[in-house]
Design a protein around this motif. Sequence first.
Motif, short mmCIF file in Angstrom:
data_model
loop_
_atom_site.label_atom_id
_atom_site.label_comp_id
_atom_site.label_asym_id
_atom_site.label_seq_id
_atom_site.Cartn_x
_atom_site.Cartn_y
_atom_site.Cartn_z
N GLY A 111 0.88 -1.22 0.02
CA GLY A 111 0.14 -0.06 0.03
C GLY A 111 0.73 1.28 0.01
N PRO A 112 1.87 1.50 0.76
CA PRO A 112 2.60 2.82 1.01
C PRO A 112 3.40 2.92 -0.36
CG PRO A 112 2.96 1.41 2.99
CD PRO A 112 2.09 0.48 2.06
N THR A 143 0.71 4.51 -3.01
CA THR A 143 0.29 5.84 -2.54
C THR A 143 1.60 6.77 -2.94
OG1 THR A 143 0.94 5.63 -0.17
CG2 THR A 143 -1.46 4.92 -0.69
N GLN A 199 -0.75 11.06 1.82
CA GLN A 199 -0.28 9.46 1.67
C GLN A 199 -0.53 9.02 3.05
OE1 GLN A 199 3.86 9.31 0.42
NE2 GLN A 199 3.33 10.73 -1.44
N GLN A 200 -0.41 9.75 4.01
CA GLN A 200 -0.89 9.23 5.26
C GLN A 200 -2.15 8.55 5.63
OE1 GLN A 200 0.88 12.27 7.86
NE2 GLN A 200 2.95 11.07 7.92
N ASN A 236 -2.75 5.56 3.50
CA ASN A 236 -2.14 4.42 4.14
C ASN A 236 -2.88 3.74 5.22
OD1 ASN A 236 -0.07 4.50 1.97
ND2 ASN A 236 1.50 5.53 3.55
N TYR A 243 -4.80 0.02 5.59
CA TYR A 243 -4.23 -0.98 6.54
C TYR A 243 -5.26 -1.41 7.25
CZ TYR A 243 0.67 0.07 6.73
OH TYR A 243 2.17 0.38 6.30
#
Length: 442
Positions: free
Chosen positions: A322-323, A326, A336-337, A340, A344
């Motif tokens: 995932g990270p 993004t 992005q945070q 992410n 999760y």
Amino acid sequence: MASPMIIGISASMGFILADTYFIGELGSAELAALGFVGPIIMIIISASIGLSAGTSSVLARASGKDDHTEMVRLATNSFILSVIISLIFTVVGLLTIDPLFTLLGADEVTLPLIREYMEVWYWSPIFMIVPMVAMGVMRALGDTSLQGKLMIIASMANVILDPIMIFGLFGFPRMEMAGAALATLITRAGTLAAVIYYLTYRFHVLKITKEVISHFGDSYRKIIHVGLPAMGTNMIIPMAGSVLIAIVARYGNDAVAGVNLASRIESVTIIAFYALSAVIGPFVGQNLGAQRHDRIEQALKQCAMFTLIFGAVLAAFIAVIGPYITMQFGDDVAIQQVANHYLYIVPVSYGAYGFVMTANATFNGIGKPLPGVVVSTLRVAIFQFPLVLLASLVFGELNYLIAASSISNILAGIIAYYWVMKTVRQLAPDTPEGTLKQSPAE
């Protein structure tokens, strides 16, 4: 049946990601604007999916009975009905851009960008809804490979046109947000032309004659009996998404952009579930028309096993990559945070959500769409809304809002499984619940 659909839907979702990528290159404000329009676009797409499900359900049962005359009437009149509904969406949409998106939380930065995009996009429902219904006809007749090919071609064309019209390449004017909407409109227009050709000359079910149109009322009632609840079932989800975006907007444009980015990545990762739900309805309808009730229960058990196993594998896979995904959609760390954190938490519930889609499509396929409406309403109105509001008011952190969506998927999945299995076991005539008769051939 699902395999070609997976390829076709992958291509379609791919161009959604391409839209997100190119618009993200314009800036975070544009990406946030896309976050506001996403749920509204999905409402119209969901309406088209519901109408397609209604058409596919009644047409599949006519196909199972080998009634070609009825198939022509249903296919042609569903085509006319979809044109009428498309024009209604266009008119209402163009008249409500500013008040609607202001209500959803758009500010003075994002509202002009939203208006620029939607003033073009709102002309595309006829090029979206009509082909979607036509593809439902194809699925009901057992052909999913052609739909997959059409979706791939349209997606490739959209990905090519996107940068040309957004950034003004090869002598074209730079249109930015409007360019992205225009690229989509052009490619969907091509799809409309293709499905008209195939329904007329390959499947021979589109015949706009006086005799066929005279049965519009009868066809309309049959299609709407399943189609209207199916539209409601499918539209509930993006409507809930609109409310969620309105709540998320309290956390700023970066939060809206992050949730939108994660949602678009999500739509690509659960393609197998979309494909499964697209074909289980026609499969169930054909077997119901042919009195093969035993195959319906067997298929549902296999679908349940698949969604749970695949969903678990998918959640683990997304948690790892995932990270890295993004990071490809802009340099804004805050966006992005948020994305992410979403990726999760929510994927844990994908298996349950996949079976909710399968169960709802099954209810449509057997001509009993109301349980699907109830399951979807429970998921968003009884589970998700209260949990999201509780998380927002009591805990305050965005992550708790995201977790509420995940919990609602799991609860709805459990209810959907027990309800659809009980309904299917009651289909076989003169057969006690849970003991379906096998055909002599088996």
